[in-house]
Structure formats: C-alpha cells, structure tokens
Scaffold this active site. Structure first.
Site: not given
Length: 278
Positions: A9, A93-96, A101-102, A135
């Site tokens: 998103k 991407p992680l932490g982007g 993750g949500s 989220d």
C-alpha cells in the site's frame, strides 16, 4: 487458489491529528493498494502445528505476523487441531512503509478463514486484524480507503487510475521510533476527503524520518525535481517514497532517468485488493 497475494500500500497522505490517553496516535490517511505483492502459500494440516517454513532471517515465529495471525484465528475459532505450513515469497521491502507485514497478516487471516472452513465475515476478521496492527484491517477491508482513528475507521474511496515510481532507499525506519520522536507534529488540523481530492495533504512523518535517515531527503528531492508528477511523498513511516503519474509512459520516462545509485520500481495503483471477493 494455491498462491495468495499480499499487496503493498501507499499512504497518499498521512496527518497526525492527536494522541489518545493510551499513547496511540490519531491519524488521517488515504490507503492505496498497488500492484506489487508478497505471495503466500498455505499447506493445511491437521496436526495442530502452525509453522512458517521460510522465516525472514532475524525474525522468530513469536514475532512473525503470519504465524501470529494464524494462531490468533485458530484460538478464537477454538479448534486446536488446525495446522498450516506457511511459505512466503517476500517482494515488498522491509521497513519501507509499504505495509508488507500487515498485508501478509491480513492475507493469512483471509486465506485461512476459507481454507480452515471458518468462513467468518470480513468485519470479524478486521477486528482480529486490529489486534495485530493498525494497518492490518484495511487489507482485509479490501478497498482503497480514507482512514481515521488509529487507522481502523475506514471509508471506501474511488481513486483515479494512476501509476507510481516507488523508490526504495537501502535503509529501514522504525515505525515506533518515528511515532515516539519528540519532533513529530501531533496537532495537524483534520481535513475532509474533498480537501485531499483538491490536492491538500502531506506526510507528517516525513521530517522525522529525514532526520533519522538523511538519504530519504536526497531521494525525495530528486523525485520532486521531475516533471509530470502529480504528487510526491514518503509512504507511511518510510523509508520508501513515491511519485504519482497519470500514465505508465510518464512514470517510466522518469524512472528511466533514475541515477545509478538509486533503486525502485514502477507500478500501477489498484482499484481493489486482489482478494476483496475471496
């Protein structure tokens, strides 16, 4: 369906308008799904074991949102014999700030709700999702949405078709660190959806993230210098950012000028979550 998508998103804007007594922040944002997804496969078992077959390095099953989502759904349904092997193809991407993750947690709830034969309504799954993260509900809701509260008060919106250049700096931002920063603006005046449609709205988290990771400021600055974009902003708490374009050709023209030390992708906006009718 063997493979279940978990789309990313964008937050087209994000205002922090207050803070509750419990510490949670009151937000306004517009969530837009984009055609860039993680992919999940679920192998149903009946041995009571819930296992993630390919955990992201450094992550334990206790922290993994897919495992937590599966265990929460099974616990509330009350059948401990239900099991599953989860395999995740990670593309977001992680932490982007793109909600990977949500989205993975939401897709896990949506898929297992059917595959385990539970068949609860979406509203009940959304309530479970909120226990996992603010989220998560929008990905279960399945529509692009104007969100308020802590992100759980959702109002469906029809957004015009658009293409995006999404940049992915080689840094991760801690959402918790951004929201606990003393420098974060927490009193932005609320707006209506009509005001956003007329071009109002920004991301209150941007200045904090840029101070934490100066590379974000540089990459955002490059995007803002490009012609043809209708909007440039960081998504969520970062570190990813986007520029919006009315056509694929306009987006790809700008992406073709991307300096060699910058990375990203071109993607279209989605009208709905791909599992909205599943």
């Amino acid at each position: 369906m063997d493979i279940f998508p978990a789309p990313a998103k964008l937050n087209l804007f994000l205002h922090v308008i207050g803070r509750r007594e419990d510490g949670y922040h009151l937000l306004q944002t517009v969530f837009r799904f984009i055609d860039h997804s993680d992919r999940l496969h679920f192998d149903i078992t009946h041995d009571g074991v819930i296992r993630h077959e390919n955990l992201i390095p450094g992550l334990t099953e206790t922290d993994d949102l897919c495992v937590r989502a599966a265990k929460l759904l099974r616990q509330r349904f009350g059948r401990e014999s239900l099991g599953v092997k989860i395999h995740l193809e990670k593309n977001i991407p992680l932490g982007g700030g793109l909600g990977g993750g949500s989205s993975d947690a939401a897709t896990t709830l949506i898929a297992l709700n059917r595959l385990w034969g539970i068949n609860w309504k979406r509203e009940r799954l959304m309530a479970l999702g909120l226990e996992l993260g603010a989220d998560v509900p929008v990905f279960i809701y399945g529509r692009n949405a104007f969100a308020e509260g802590v992100g759980e008060e959702l109002h469906a919106v029809d957004l015009p078709s658009a293409w995006y250049v999404v940049l992915t700096p080689p840094v991760q931002i801690s959402t918790a660190a951004v929201f606990t920063s003393k420098e974060l603006t927490r009193n932005t005046i609320p707006i209506k959806m009509a005001a956003f449609s007329m071009g109002q709205g920004h991301n209150d988290l941007e200045p904090v993230a840029m101070r934490m990771q100066p590379v974000i400021a540089g990459w955002l600055g490059w995007l803002k210098q490009q012609h043809g974009t209708t909007k440039v902003a960081m998504s969520g708490s970062g570190s990813c950012m986007f520029a919006e374009f009315p056509s694929e050709s306009a987006a790809r023209e700008v992406f073709g000028r991307l300096p060699g030390d910058m990375s990203g992708f071109v993607v279209s906006g989605l009208a709905r979550h791909p599992l909205s009718d599943f």
